[in-house]
Design a protein around this motif. Structure first.
Motif, PDB file in Angstrom:
ATOM      1  N   ARG A  18      12.927   2.763   6.786  1.00 35.18           N
ATOM      2  CA  ARG A  18      12.241   2.305   5.572  1.00 35.18           C
ATOM      3  C   ARG A  18      11.038   1.454   5.965  1.00 35.18           C
ATOM      4  O   ARG A  18      10.993   0.906   7.066  1.00 35.18           O
ATOM      5  N   VAL A  20       8.477  -1.727   4.474  1.00 33.49           N
ATOM      6  CA  VAL A  20       8.165  -2.762   3.495  1.00 33.49           C
ATOM      7  C   VAL A  20       6.672  -3.041   3.644  1.00 33.49           C
ATOM      8  O   VAL A  20       6.181  -3.280   4.747  1.00 33.49           O
ATOM      9  N   CYS A  22       3.622  -5.469   2.279  1.00 30.85           N
ATOM     10  CA  CYS A  22       3.272  -6.684   1.546  1.00 30.85           C
ATOM     11  C   CYS A  22       2.108  -6.371   0.622  1.00 30.85           C
ATOM     12  O   CYS A  22       1.123  -5.762   1.024  1.00 30.85           O
ATOM     13  N   ARG A  45       4.587   6.522   1.460  1.00 33.13           N
ATOM     14  CA  ARG A  45       5.662   7.043   0.596  1.00 33.13           C
ATOM     15  C   ARG A  45       5.891   8.533   0.793  1.00 33.13           C
ATOM     16  O   ARG A  45       6.977   9.033   0.509  1.00 33.13           O
ATOM     17  N   PRO A  49      10.959   6.034   2.474  1.00 33.85           N
ATOM     18  CA  PRO A  49      11.078   5.104   1.349  1.00 33.85           C
ATOM     19  C   PRO A  49      10.266   3.833   1.625  1.00 33.85           C
ATOM     20  O   PRO A  49      10.307   3.284   2.725  1.00 33.85           O
ATOM     21  N   VAL A  50       9.528   3.392   0.617  1.00 31.55           N
ATOM     22  CA  VAL A  50       8.669   2.215   0.741  1.00 31.55           C
ATOM     23  C   VAL A  50       9.059   1.204  -0.332  1.00 31.55           C
ATOM     24  O   VAL A  50       9.256   1.557  -1.486  1.00 31.55           O
ATOM     25  N   ARG A  51       9.155  -0.042   0.097  1.00 32.63           N
ATOM     26  CA  ARG A  51       9.388  -1.139  -0.841  1.00 32.63           C
ATOM     27  C   ARG A  51       8.159  -2.029  -0.808  1.00 32.63           C
ATOM     28  O   ARG A  51       7.661  -2.391   0.273  1.00 32.63           O
ATOM     29  N   VAL A  52       7.630  -2.356  -1.962  1.00 32.67           N
ATOM     30  CA  VAL A  52       6.497  -3.263  -2.065  1.00 32.67           C
ATOM     31  C   VAL A  52       7.055  -4.667  -2.222  1.00 32.67           C
ATOM     32  O   VAL A  52       7.913  -4.913  -3.069  1.00 32.67           O
ATOM     33  N   SER A  53       6.563  -5.577  -1.394  1.00 35.91           N
ATOM     34  CA  SER A  53       7.087  -6.940  -1.359  1.00 35.91           C
ATOM     35  C   SER A  53       6.048  -7.941  -1.836  1.00 35.91           C
ATOM     36  O   SER A  53       4.845  -7.704  -1.751  1.00 35.91           O
ATOM     37  N   GLU A  54       6.541  -9.059  -2.286  1.00 36.71           N
ATOM     38  CA  GLU A  54       5.673 -10.207  -2.506  1.00 36.71           C
ATOM     39  C   GLU A  54       5.314 -10.762  -1.130  1.00 36.71           C
ATOM     40  O   GLU A  54       5.696 -10.205  -0.106  1.00 36.71           O
ATOM     41  N   GLN A  68      11.420  -0.838   9.085  1.00 32.23           N
ATOM     42  CA  GLN A  68      12.836  -1.150   9.266  1.00 32.23           C
ATOM     43  C   GLN A  68      13.548   0.060   9.867  1.00 32.23           C
ATOM     44  O   GLN A  68      13.327   1.199   9.423  1.00 32.23           O
TER      45      GLN A  68
END
Length: 126
Positions: A18, A20, A22, A45, A49-54, A68
């Motif tokens: 994965r 992440v 920022c 993407r 899988p991509v997660r957008v973080s603060e 990750q």
């Protein structure tokens, strides 16, 4: 309702690599000019899988991407790899190729990405 064969296969598959990304106060904003931030997210993407973080608290390295490891990579002892200054299409392509190959613990990190490797911030100890 019973699960479809595709759902059963997905449920049995080990967790994938994965990413992440920022996208807060500095990363993904006008403060890093000349970067197509939406295209960067779309490209990653397309592979993983991509997660957008603060904010990840390494603003001096904007744009920050954390790769990750997959479940297989974690089992091999891999840890997340933090990359900073990911501000060009070539760097995004190098990351996409690496995660497509399996990412940390599965595929060797391309040497060019060593130029982007950063140390993650330390968490305060209680």
């Amino acid at each position: 309702m019973p699960a479809t064969p595709a759902q059963e296969t997905a449920a049995e598959a080990p967790a994938p690599c994965r990413v992440v990304v920022c996208r807060d106060c500095c990363c993904g904003t006008y403060k890093v000019p000349g970067v197509d931030h939406a295209a960067q997210l779309a490209r990653l993407r397309a592979e993983v899988p991509v997660r957008v973080s603060e904010c990840l608290d390494v603003c001096e390295h904007a744009n920050v991407v954390v790769v990750q490891p997959s479940a297989v990579g974690r089992a091999a002892g891999a840890r997340p790899v933090w990359l900073g200054l990911v501000n060009d299409v070539d760097a995004t392509e190098d990351i996409a190729g690496w995660v497509r190959a399996g990412g940390p613990g599965v595929a060797p990190r391309p040497e060019i990405l060593d130029l982007y490797a950063i140390t993650p911030p330390r968490r305060p100890t209680p």
